[in-house]
Design a protein around this motif. Structure first.
Motif, PDB file in Angstrom:
ATOM      1  N   GLU A  22       0.860  -1.192   0.000  1.00  0.00           N
ATOM      2  CA  GLU A  22       0.000   0.000   0.000  1.00  0.00           C
ATOM      3  C   GLU A  22       0.895   1.240   0.000  1.00  0.00           C
ATOM      4  OE1 GLU A  22      -3.546   1.915  -0.291  1.00  0.00           O
ATOM      5  OE2 GLU A  22      -3.311  -0.249  -0.193  1.00  0.00           O
ATOM      6  N   ASP A  23       0.786   2.043  -1.038  1.00  0.00           N
ATOM      7  CA  ASP A  23       1.682   3.196  -1.220  1.00  0.00           C
ATOM      8  C   ASP A  23       1.197   4.387  -0.392  1.00  0.00           C
ATOM      9  OD1 ASP A  23       3.687   4.831  -2.071  1.00  0.00           O
ATOM     10  OD2 ASP A  23       2.966   5.023  -4.132  1.00  0.00           O
ATOM     11  N   ILE A  24       1.503   4.344   0.906  1.00  0.00           N
ATOM     12  CA  ILE A  24       1.165   5.439   1.811  1.00  0.00           C
ATOM     13  C   ILE A  24       2.414   5.806   2.606  1.00  0.00           C
ATOM     14  CG2 ILE A  24      -1.271   4.782   1.979  1.00  0.00           C
ATOM     15  CD1 ILE A  24      -0.679   3.623   4.735  1.00  0.00           C
ATOM     16  N   SER A  25       2.387   6.966   3.191  1.00  0.00           N
ATOM     17  CA  SER A  25       3.540   7.410   3.979  1.00  0.00           C
ATOM     18  C   SER A  25       3.691   6.542   5.225  1.00  0.00           C
ATOM     19  CB  SER A  25       3.370   8.873   4.394  1.00  0.00           C
ATOM     20  OG  SER A  25       2.364   8.974   5.389  1.00  0.00           O
ATOM     21  N   ILE A  26       4.870   6.529   5.779  1.00  0.00           N
ATOM     22  CA  ILE A  26       5.097   5.774   7.007  1.00  0.00           C
ATOM     23  C   ILE A  26       4.249   6.335   8.146  1.00  0.00           C
ATOM     24  CG2 ILE A  26       7.143   7.093   7.692  1.00  0.00           C
ATOM     25  CD1 ILE A  26       6.537   3.318   8.260  1.00  0.00           C
TER      26      ILE A  26
END
Length: 135
Positions: A22-26
C-alpha cells in the motif's frame, strides 16, 4: 463466484493491517495500524521495510516512536544478500557480492515472520515482494 475464486487464488497470506504494497507514507501506515491494532487481541504485526542501515540510535529511536504510538507488535525488515562463494552477508539487496564480486548470491527476507531465501518464495509471494513499499 468466479471473481471471488480468482481473488483467493491470487492472494498471499499477510498479517499486516495495511498491506506491505500500500503506497502510503510511514506516518499514515503507523496511524492506521495503531488505531486498529489496539482493537484486536493479536495476529497482526507491523513490518516496516527499510532499505538503508540506520545511523547511530536511529532504529532504536524509531522503534520507541512506534511503541509510543500504541503499536506493540512490529518488526523492521530488510532484504539481505548472502554470497554463496565467500559466505559474506550484506544488509542490502544486490545482484553480486560486494566483497568478492561473485554473482552466485541469494537474497533473503522475511515473509510472515520468518527469514526465507527469495528463490523459495511462491510466484505470488515474489510478485508481492517486488511491490512492497520500502522506507
Amino acid at each position: 463466484r468466479r471473481q471471488r475464486q480468482m481473488c483467493i487464488r491470487d492472494s498471499v497470506y499477510s498479517n499486516q493491517i495495511v498491506p506491505l504494497n500500500e503506497d502510503i507514507s510511514i506516518v499514515d501506515r503507523l496511524k492506521i495500524t495503531s488505531a486498529l491494532q489496539s482493537k484486536i487481541s493479536g495476529g497482526a504485526m507491523l513490518h516496516v521495510n527499510i532499505q538503508e542501515d540506520p545511523e547511530g540510535d536511529g532504529l532504536a529511536s524509531f522503534g520507541e516512536n512506534i511503541i509510543s504510538s500504541g503499536i506493540n507488535q512490529f518488526a523492521f525488515n530488510k532484504i539481505f544478500t548472502q554470497c554463496n562463494s565467500c559466505g559474506f552477508v550484506s544488509s542490502k539487496k544486490a545482484n553480486s557480492c560486494s566483497k568478492c564480486g561473485s554473482g552466485d548470491i541469494i537474497n533473503i527476507t522475511r515473509i510472515v515472520g520468518y527469514f526465507v531465501p527469495v528463490p523459495q518464495f511462491s510466484e505470488e509471494r515474489k510478485k508481492e515482494l517486488e511491490s512492497r513499499i520500502i522506507y
